[in-house]
Design an enzyme around this catalytic site. Structure first.
Site, PDB file in Angstrom:
ATOM      1  N   GLY A   1       0.867  -1.220  -0.252  1.00 27.81           N
ATOM      2  CA  GLY A   1       0.095   0.119  -0.008  1.00 27.81           C
ATOM      3  C   GLY A   1       0.215   1.000  -0.170  1.00 27.81           C
ATOM      4  O   GLY A   1       2.062   1.386   0.363  1.00 27.81           O
ATOM      5  N   GLU A   2       0.167   2.524   0.061  1.00 26.52           N
ATOM      6  CA  GLU A   2       0.873   3.830  -0.246  1.00 26.52           C
ATOM      7  C   GLU A   2       0.968   4.256   0.942  1.00 26.52           C
ATOM      8  O   GLU A   2       1.080   3.672   2.110  1.00 26.52           O
ATOM      9  CB  GLU A   2      -0.919   4.655  -0.323  1.00 26.52           C
ATOM     10  CG  GLU A   2       0.084   6.607  -0.783  1.00 26.52           C
ATOM     11  CD  GLU A   2       0.046   7.702  -0.791  1.00 26.52           C
ATOM     12  OE1 GLU A   2      -0.439   7.879  -1.279  1.00 26.52           O
ATOM     13  OE2 GLU A   2      -1.735   6.936  -0.306  1.00 26.52           O
ATOM     14  N   ALA A   3       2.414   4.527   1.297  1.00 27.77           N
ATOM     15  CA  ALA A   3       3.501   4.602   1.963  1.00 27.77           C
ATOM     16  C   ALA A   3       3.169   3.979   3.314  1.00 27.77           C
ATOM     17  O   ALA A   3       3.372   4.243   4.793  1.00 27.77           O
ATOM     18  CB  ALA A   3       2.132   6.221   2.737  1.00 27.77           C
TER      19      ALA A   3
END
Length: 316
Positions: free
Chosen positions: A44-46
Site C-alpha cells: 500500500g501507499e506510504a
C-alpha cells in the site's frame, strides 16, 4: 505459461514511523507471498514507514506547532533514502526469489537536497533492481503539510511475463491524464496503491479496469488505534481524537471487464493472492481500446514531461 501470473496483495499495517521494524515486516510478508507462489507482490501507499495520520488528529495546519514539527522530524528520519541502500534487503529478496515488487514508501531523495519527502511508489524487478520511483504528483489535502509534490519521471510501465504493468498512488488514480499516459504505454496490469479503506478502492478499481480494459490491483494498508506504537511522539494528543480504525484495508482485484475477481477485503491483515490470465485482455479490447482503435489522436493528444525535476543544474 507467460500468459498467467500469480499476484499477491500484502494488506498489512506498518510499524508506524519505524523504518527498520516496518522493513522487517515487509520482508516477512514477502516470504509469506513467496510461500503462496507469488511472482508479483504489491504493498500500500506510504506503508514504509506509514501514513501521516497525525495531521488530521493534531491540528496539523497550525503554524509552527511543536507537536507537528517534531512528528514531521521523526517521519523524515524514518523515510527511505534509495541512494543510501535502504531497500537493499528487499532488493536481495526479490532477486533471490525471482519476485517483482511494487512498494509504497516515503522517499527522501538526494536529488532534491535530502530533506523534503515524497510519497513514492517504487518498482523492483525480479532481478532485484529498482527500475522506477514514482513520486506522487499531487499530495491530497493535509498530505501537503508533510509531502512535497513529485514529477512525471515515474510515469513509466514495466514488463513482467506477457504483462505490461503500471502504478499510481492513491488519488492519482482519479486523475484522467496520468491514467491516459499509462494506457498509452500499453498497460494491462495496473497497480493502485492506497493508505487503506474500501471507500477509496470500491468504485475506482472497477472504473479503471473497465476504462482501461486492464487488470487492476488495488492494495491498501491497515491501521487501527491499537497499532500506534507506545513510544510514538505525542501519542496522548494523537489518541484524543483517534478513531478505533484509521484504515480498514479494502484491497481488491478487478478484471478487464470491470467485474470483481476479489472484492474489497475488510478488517484484517492478510496476503491476498490470485492468478491472472493475460488472454482476457484481448477479449475485452475487442470493443474498446482507449489508446488504440477507440482513440482519435488527430483530434486529442496528451503531452507528458517525464524529466526528473531538480532545483539546480550543475555544469562542471
Amino acid at each position: 505459461m507467460n500468459s498467467q501470473i500469480n499476484v499477491a496483495l500484502a494488506q498489512i499495517s506498518p510499524v508506524w514511523l519505524n523504518k527498520k521494524a516496518t522493513l522487517e515486516k515487509i520482508l516477512d510478508s514477502l516470504q509469506q507471498a513467496k510461500n503462496k507462489g507469488a511472482e508479483l507482490v504489491v504493498f500500500g501507499e506510504a506503508l514504509l514507514p506509514g501514513y501521516p495520520f497525525w495531521l488530521a488528529l493534531t491540528d496539523g495546519a497550525a503554524w509552527n506547532k511543536t507537536v507537528v514539527k517534531e512528528l514531521h522530524r521523526q517521519y523524515v528520519l524514518n523515510s527511505v533514502d534509495l541512494e543510501a541502500g535502504d531497500l537493499d534487503a528487499v532488493c536481495a529478496f526479490a532477486k533471490a526469489n525471482k519476485i517483482a515488487i511494487y512498494l509504497g514508501l516515503i522517499e527522501r531523495p538526494q536529488d532534491r537536497g535530502g530533506h523534503s519527502i515524497y510519497a513514492s511508489m517504487v518498482y523492483i524487478n525480479q532481478n532485484g533492481e529498482i527500475k522506477s520511483s514514482h513520486r506522487k504528483l499531487q499530495p491530497t489535502y493535509d498530505e501537503r503539510l508533510t509531502w512535497a509534490p513529485g514529477d512525471g519521471h515515474g510515469l513509466v510501465t514495466h514488463k513482467l511475463k506477457d504483462f505490461t504493468m503500471s502504478g499510481l498512488n492513491c488519488w492519482e488514480n482519479w486523475m484522467p491524464l496520468p491514467r491516459a499516459a499509462m494506457y498509452a504505454q500499453g498497460t494491462n496490469l495496473h497497480v493502485a496503491c492506497w493508505p487503506g479503506s474500501d471507500h477509496n478502492t470500491r468504485d475506482i478499481t472497477r472504473f479503471i479496469a473497465r476504462e482501461g480494459r486492464t487488470f487492476v490491483l488495488s492494495v491498501s494498508s491497515m491501521m487501527t488505534r491499537s497499532d500506534l506504537p507506545s513510544d510514538t511522539l505525542h501519542l496522548e494528543e494523537i489518541l484524543q481524537n483517534c478513531p478505533d480504525v484509521l484504515a480498514n484495508g479494502g484491497s481488491c482485484i478487478a478484471g478487464p471487464d470491470g467485474e470483481w475477481i476479489i472484492e474489497p477485503q475488510i478488517g484484517k491483515e492478510e496476503i491476498i493472492t490470485a492468478t491472472l490470465d493475460f488472454n482476457r485482455i484481448y477479449e475485452e479490447r475487442q470493443n474498446f481500446d482507449a489508446v488504440g482503435h477507440y482513440s482519435r489522436p488527430d483530434v486529442t493528444q496528451l503531452h507528458v514531461n517525464r524529466e526528473r525535476q531538480s532545483t539546480v543544474r550543475f555544469e562542471d
